[in-house]
Design an enzyme around this catalytic site. Structure first.
Site, mmCIF file in Angstrom:
data_model
loop_
_atom_site.group_PDB
_atom_site.id
_atom_site.type_symbol
_atom_site.label_atom_id
_atom_site.label_comp_id
_atom_site.label_asym_id
_atom_site.label_seq_id
_atom_site.Cartn_x
_atom_site.Cartn_y
_atom_site.Cartn_z
ATOM 1 N N LYS A 97 16.818 -60.980 26.452
ATOM 2 C CA LYS A 97 17.140 -61.197 27.870
ATOM 3 C C LYS A 97 16.089 -62.026 28.602
ATOM 4 O O LYS A 97 16.387 -62.675 29.594
ATOM 5 C CB LYS A 97 17.279 -59.849 28.580
ATOM 6 C CG LYS A 97 18.359 -58.941 28.027
ATOM 7 C CD LYS A 97 19.701 -59.260 28.624
ATOM 8 C CE LYS A 97 20.763 -58.257 28.209
ATOM 9 N NZ LYS A 97 22.115 -58.710 28.566
ATOM 10 N N GLU A 119 22.189 -57.083 37.951
ATOM 11 C CA GLU A 119 22.814 -55.843 37.520
ATOM 12 C C GLU A 119 22.211 -55.484 36.177
ATOM 13 O O GLU A 119 21.734 -56.369 35.462
ATOM 14 C CB GLU A 119 24.330 -56.019 37.387
ATOM 15 C CG GLU A 119 24.812 -56.608 36.057
ATOM 16 C CD GLU A 119 24.319 -58.024 35.783
ATOM 17 O OE1 GLU A 119 24.036 -58.735 36.751
ATOM 18 O OE2 GLU A 119 24.213 -58.394 34.597
ATOM 19 N N SER A 390 18.523 -58.002 18.602
ATOM 20 C CA SER A 390 18.395 -58.525 19.963
ATOM 21 C C SER A 390 17.390 -57.774 20.825
ATOM 22 O O SER A 390 16.905 -58.305 21.819
ATOM 23 C CB SER A 390 19.768 -58.507 20.636
ATOM 24 O OG SER A 390 20.314 -57.210 20.575
#
Lengths: 419, 244
Positions: A97, A119, A390
């Site tokens: 991210k 969010e 990830s």
């Protein structure tokens, strides 16, 4: 490392922000101006060497990319395949991210916006947003479903330490989809001063494209690393799919490599047949949610159905529109992985490689475990499977600890009263 | 057409379909107290443009088991002279046969707040094929070019949003609202109605200095959820009627 060329594949989205019949921008008229502004800022940033250098510099010197491509020897032996793990879990803030938030925070600055909202489901995107906001001196407000603030309390604390305001969202199912609704409502009212730092490759155009491009380094790096380490491209690429940013990030560079199979593993929860799952492509149908036409979980009247997954980051009843398109074209395959299969894979990776993965990423690994025998039969040899790891599992110790029952009652991981 | 002239100021009150048993009585009460048309909200699980009041109303309606079929069935049992308009989100509106079902139930117009100009084409085609007006929204941030496009393709009336924000009551009417209404009126012969935050008769009176009418929603729904019956809510509508 330079980007591979993508010959002969249509450049998507098209100029109207669609991936075939998916995508678009189904938003209130009040947001159209902001999306146009974002689109223009992105096009100009993309062409601006100074922006690329600043983004590339932060990725390299701050986020710690390129992330390693690790050939997992013990896991490979165990599974009868060569498993390559793309170690996005080693990035600063613990997941892929960070790539997206650094890019978008730089874009926010470029647009002169001093406030970002985000969010978050698992909290990884919220932490990454709070991190980028602290680094680039932006005010940051994170919307998080109340249910998620409870199961991901560590990340709530991290966001607050970084100076972000965390707003628990108490309406609807109190999870990621409701956090998204609330962030959109904030944005409709604050659009002149605020950038919506959307956390996945979903939402209205141009977000799916921007997020994909900012996280696209995952696949570009992995493709080059794989060629240099093995002398060839992998037989398959596996990633978990909730909104789908890590998956599109690793898939995109491989889309033109038609010999490379692309597998997206959705959160199957208790099993798609039970109705308690978050598998929007496998168990949903086309609809419009959060600004785009895509596969969603909905009832016969078109009401969104609540999703279920042990993984907060995958617990979302929609998926990025480019995945819907890759599914329809057959270029990528999407199948569900149940909570149990994911947790088995979680434990397997812990015990064979000494790596605690995010439960989200454990879905990718569980999927790989399932496809390896099929690939071996098809290829007549041990397949080479690239798995996008990830994120790391620190945030999940509470959930996993409870799942495996490995703590006594008085061995509390997180004091409940602080949740 | 929902409205064919601009000679009188228009009042369009709103009710969430299925919010309570007997909700259609509110529709009758609105019609009896001077409504020119009535907007009926089809509740959606993810109402991204709605503030707390309409969200709560939608959640209550859905929790009551409200469905499109149920709402249309309730409406079939009443008879009102004024046009009925449905407001709902794109995911319901894009479903096959949706506009036909509305038309069969006597609905005359459709508002889809998350289907802007760029995406609304197929919905407008379906609405028009069924004989419904597709009423567009314009916001204070809408550019001049888009205002022209929106008014050029508008049907029924143009819904001008008073603020950059969600639905909900506000203390005062944003001055930008009247400016938006004036600019849109210069572009179309259709009535331009202001909505979002028109909460009192005073707001309505101020709005119609430049607009052709108002849409009133949250101020009514809050009272309804606080227990106001059809007569009491009809009286609120009547007071706004008098003010414009």
């Amino acid at each position: 490392m330079t980007a591979p060329t993508l010959p002969g594949y249509p450049a998507l989205p098209d100029i109207s922000g669609h991936f075939g019949r998916f995508g678009g921008r189904f938003v209130p008229e009040a947001l159209i101006g902001a999306l146009d502004e974002l689109d223009a800022a992105y096009r100009s940033a993309k062409q601006d060497p100074a922006f690329q250098e600043e983004f590339g510099g932060l990725l390299r010197d701050y986020a710690g990319t390129p992330s390693l491509l690790y050939s997992a020897r013990r896991l490979s032996e165990k599974l009868g395949a060569r498993i390559l793990l793309k170690r996005e879990d080693l990035n600063h803030t613990g997941a892929h991210k960070v790539r997206n938030v650094l890019g978008q925070a730089l874009l926010a600055k470029r647009m002169g916006k001093k406030r970002v909202i985000a969010e978050t489901g698992a909290g990884q995107h919220g932490v990454a947003s709070a991190t980028a906001a602290a680094l680039l001196d932006l005010e940051c407000v994170v919307y998080m479903g109340e249910v998620d603030t409870e199961r991901q309390a560590l990340n709530v604390a991290r966001m607050r330490m970084l100076g972000a305001t965390v707003v628990p969202v108490t309406n609807g199912s109190r999870t990621l989809k409701d956090a998204l609704n609330e962030a959109l409502r904030d944005w409709v009212a604050s659009v002149q001063t605020t950038h919506y730092l959307l956390g996945t490759a979903a939402g209205p155009a141009p977000f799916p494209e921007i997020v994909r491009d900012f996280v696209g380094g995952i696949g570009i790096e992995a493709r080059a690393q794989c060629l240099s380490q093995t002398g060839a491209l992998p037989d398959a690429v596996a990633a978990c799919v909730g909104g789908g940013s890590n998956a599109i990030g690793i898939f995109h560079a491989f889309v033109p490599d038609t010999d490379v199979r692309l597998y997206g593993f959705e959160a199957g929860g208790d099993g798609v047949e039970t109705g308690r799952h978050a598998a929007s492509i496998t168990g949903g149908s086309a609809g419009v949610l959060h600004g785009a036409r895509t596969y969603i979980l909905q009832d016969e009247d078109g009401q969104t159905v609540e999703s279920h997954s042990i993984s907060a980051g995958l617990d979302y009843p929609g998926v990025g529109p480019e995945h819907s398109w890759l599914h329809d074209t057959g270029r990528a395959s999407y199948t569900p992985v149940t909570d149990r299969e994911a947790m088995d894979a979680f434990q397997l990776l812990c015990r064979t490689e000494g790596i605690i993965p995010a439960i989200e990423s454990a879905h990718a690994l569980a999927g790989a475990v399932k496809i390896i025998p099929v690939l071996r039969d098809e290829l007549g040899r041990e397949p080479v499977v690239l798995v996008n790891l990830s994120g790391r599992g620190d945030k999940d110790v509470h959930t996993a600890g409870a799942y495996f029952g490995i703590l006594d009652q008085n061995e509390t991981i997180v004091p409940e009263e602080n949740l | 057409m929902i409205f064919t002239d601009k000679s009188t100021k228009k009042l369009v009150p709103y009710v969430t379909g299925g919010i309570v048993d007997g909700w259609a009585d509110y529709v009758c009460a609105f019609a009896d107290n001077g409504a020119d048309a009535i907007e009926i909200g089809l509740p959606f699980s993810d109402p991204m443009l709605d503030g707390p009041t309409i969200q709560e109303a939608s959640d209550r309606a859905l929790a009551n088991g409200t469905t499109l079929d149920g709402i249309l069935r309730d409406l079939s049992k009443i008879s009102v002279e004024v046009p009925l308009i449905v407001m709902t989100y794109a995911n319901l509106a894009v479903r096959a046969g949706f506009c036909d079902r509305l038309a069969e139930a006597g609905i005359r117009g459709l508002i889809v707040p998350d289907a802007p100009l760029d995406e609304v084409g197929p919905i407008r085609d379906a609405a028009n094929a069924a004989g419904l007006d597709l009423i567009p929204l314009a916001a204070p941030s809408t550019t001049a070019d888009r205002r022209r496009e929106i008014t050029a393709s508008a049907q029924g009336f143009v819904y001008a949003v008073t603020v950059l924000g969600t639905t909900g009551e506000r203390d005062a009417l944003d001055p930008a609202a009247n400016a938006l209404a004036s600019s849109l009126r210069a572009l179309t012969d259709l009535p331009v109605l202001l909505g979002f935050g028109v909460s009192t008769p005073e707001h309505a009176a101020a709005a119609v200095r430049d607009a052709d009418g108002v849409v009133v929603a949250s101020a009514l729904m809050r009272r309804l959820m606080d227990g106001a019956g059809p007569d009491a809510l009809g009286a609120v509508v009547g007071n706004i009627r008098k003010a414009i």
